[in-house]
Scaffold this motif. Structure first.
Motif, PDB file in Angstrom:
ATOM      1  N   VAL A 208      88.763 -93.946  -9.863  1.00 54.03           N
ATOM      2  CA  VAL A 208      88.273 -95.351  -9.610  1.00 54.03           C
ATOM      3  C   VAL A 208      86.834 -95.449 -10.092  1.00 54.03           C
ATOM      4  O   VAL A 208      86.139 -94.586 -10.018  1.00 54.03           O
ATOM      5  CB  VAL A 208      88.209 -95.521  -8.052  1.00 54.03           C
ATOM      6  N   PRO A 209      87.036 -96.608 -11.068  1.00 57.55           N
ATOM      7  CA  PRO A 209      85.621 -96.882 -11.802  1.00 57.55           C
ATOM      8  C   PRO A 209      84.574 -97.595 -10.717  1.00 57.55           C
ATOM      9  O   PRO A 209      84.811 -97.626  -9.603  1.00 57.55           O
ATOM     10  CB  PRO A 209      86.232 -97.830 -13.032  1.00 57.55           C
ATOM     11  N   PHE A 210      83.408 -97.689 -11.116  1.00 58.47           N
ATOM     12  CA  PHE A 210      82.373 -98.324 -10.493  1.00 58.47           C
ATOM     13  C   PHE A 210      82.978 -99.809 -10.371  1.00 58.47           C
ATOM     14  O   PHE A 210      82.984-100.432 -11.569  1.00 58.47           O
ATOM     15  CB  PHE A 210      81.171 -98.129 -11.215  1.00 58.47           C
ATOM     16  N   LEU A 211      83.203-100.417  -9.313  1.00 59.99           N
ATOM     17  CA  LEU A 211      83.776-101.680  -9.217  1.00 59.99           C
ATOM     18  C   LEU A 211      82.643-102.706  -8.390  1.00 59.99           C
ATOM     19  O   LEU A 211      81.802-102.352  -7.618  1.00 59.99           O
ATOM     20  CB  LEU A 211      84.719-101.702  -7.952  1.00 59.99           C
ATOM     21  N   ALA A 212      82.584-103.863  -9.344  1.00 59.90           N
ATOM     22  CA  ALA A 212      81.813-104.999  -8.673  1.00 59.90           C
ATOM     23  C   ALA A 212      82.219-105.473  -7.424  1.00 59.90           C
ATOM     24  O   ALA A 212      81.254-105.657  -6.645  1.00 59.90           O
ATOM     25  CB  ALA A 212      81.892-106.272  -9.776  1.00 59.90           C
ATOM     26  N   GLU A 213      83.160-105.340  -7.008  1.00 61.20           N
ATOM     27  CA  GLU A 213      84.007-105.634  -5.626  1.00 61.20           C
ATOM     28  C   GLU A 213      84.702-104.398  -5.099  1.00 61.20           C
ATOM     29  O   GLU A 213      85.934-104.183  -5.501  1.00 61.20           O
ATOM     30  CB  GLU A 213      84.749-106.856  -5.536  1.00 61.20           C
ATOM     31  N   PRO A 214      84.045-103.387  -4.638  1.00 62.55           N
ATOM     32  CA  PRO A 214      84.641-102.139  -4.222  1.00 62.55           C
ATOM     33  C   PRO A 214      85.504-102.323  -2.834  1.00 62.55           C
ATOM     34  O   PRO A 214      85.123-102.249  -1.653  1.00 62.55           O
ATOM     35  CB  PRO A 214      83.551-101.276  -3.907  1.00 62.55           C
ATOM     36  N   ASN A 215      86.689-102.807  -2.951  1.00 56.91           N
ATOM     37  CA  ASN A 215      87.524-103.033  -1.894  1.00 56.91           C
ATOM     38  C   ASN A 215      88.963-102.321  -2.091  1.00 56.91           C
ATOM     39  O   ASN A 215      89.203-101.626  -3.352  1.00 56.91           O
ATOM     40  CB  ASN A 215      87.725-104.480  -1.509  1.00 56.91           C
ATOM     41  N   ALA A 216      89.711-102.255  -0.889  1.00 56.40           N
ATOM     42  CA  ALA A 216      90.965-101.373  -1.100  1.00 56.40           C
ATOM     43  C   ALA A 216      91.755-101.847  -2.255  1.00 56.40           C
ATOM     44  O   ALA A 216      92.437-101.242  -3.058  1.00 56.40           O
ATOM     45  CB  ALA A 216      91.370-101.527   0.443  1.00 56.40           C
ATOM     46  N   GLN A 217      91.937-103.202  -2.245  1.00 57.54           N
ATOM     47  CA  GLN A 217      93.001-103.706  -3.256  1.00 57.54           C
ATOM     48  C   GLN A 217      92.441-103.682  -4.450  1.00 57.54           C
ATOM     49  O   GLN A 217      93.309-103.297  -5.467  1.00 57.54           O
ATOM     50  CB  GLN A 217      93.102-105.321  -3.044  1.00 57.54           C
TER      51      GLN A 217
END
Length: 228
Positions: A208-217
């Motif tokens: 899992v990359p560093f996400l701007a919007e870290p949510n389940a989907q």
């Protein structure tokens, strides 16, 4: 049923757990199958006082990602307000936090309704419960396979290998591991990931990359359930 642990606090256990649940829900929907998912967090500190009682944000996220809907108390039976080590909070309140006490509060009959069930730990593998006991003993009593979340940052290789050694030494199996980027500025990320693939003895379930919007989907897009 799987137990989700991490290499450290804030390694991303909840993000990965909800991503695993979301990925399972997607696959069930594609197959047109009525298969239920469930995420549980037996012990949580750092809870908010609400009119309904103490509520933990991680437990609420697990509930939202689960297709099997249980009460909050079934998902998170032991909760503490202060954001401190659970065994210290338990000592302050005179709460029994032994593995046996935790086990007695788990609604395993309800959990059995789920086709895919995750029990998320707190902290890392050797979370103290007080009096020389650890949360890892609960996993041993339940004899659950473990999913390890590796928080990708400097030092993660050592943390991942030590955690793997401890889990295996406890006589448990590791079903898989997930790399979760918690440091967007981590140097030589790909080289560290390649090292992990060599060092870990179980399959990688995703990165899992560093996400701007870290949510389940969003995180579910990087999860592969096939090895499970």
């Amino acid at each position: 049923m799987f137990f989700v642990t991490g290499t450290d606090t804030d390694s991303g256990k909840t993000l990965v757990s909800t991503a695993l649940l979301s990925a399972f829900n997607r696959e069930a929907a594609r197959a047109g199958a009525s298969r239920l998912s469930l995420g549980v967090k037996p012990v949580a500190s750092g809870c908010e006082i609400t009119e309904k009682g103490l509520r933990n944000s991680d437990a609420l996220k697990l509930m939202s990602a689960s297709s099997l809907k249980l009460s909050y108390e079934q998902v998170n039976p032991i909760s503490f307000e202060p954001a401190i080590a659970p065994h210290i909070a338990a000592q302050q309140l005179g709460v029994n936090l032994s593995p046996e006490a935790i086990l007695s509060k788990l609604d395993r009959a309800a959990f059995a309704q789920a086709d895919f069930c995750l029990i998320e730990g707190a902290g890392g593998w050797r979370l103290p419960l007080g009096e020389g006991r650890y949360l890892s003993e609960l996993v041993q009593q339940l004899n659950l396979p473990v999913i390890l979340v590796v928080g990708m940052k400097l030092g993660c290789l050592n943390h991942a290998v030590l955690t793997q050694e401890a889990i295996l030494a406890d006589g448990l199996s590791i079903a898989g591991w997930v790399a979760n980027c918690v440091d967007p500025n981590m140097s030589v990320f790909e080289e560290n990931l390649a090292s992990l693939r060599q060092l870990m003895q179980s399959p990688c379930l995703g990165c899992v990359p560093f996400l701007a919007e870290p949510n389940a989907q969003n995180a579910a897009n990087y999860i592969d359930l096939a090895p499970l």
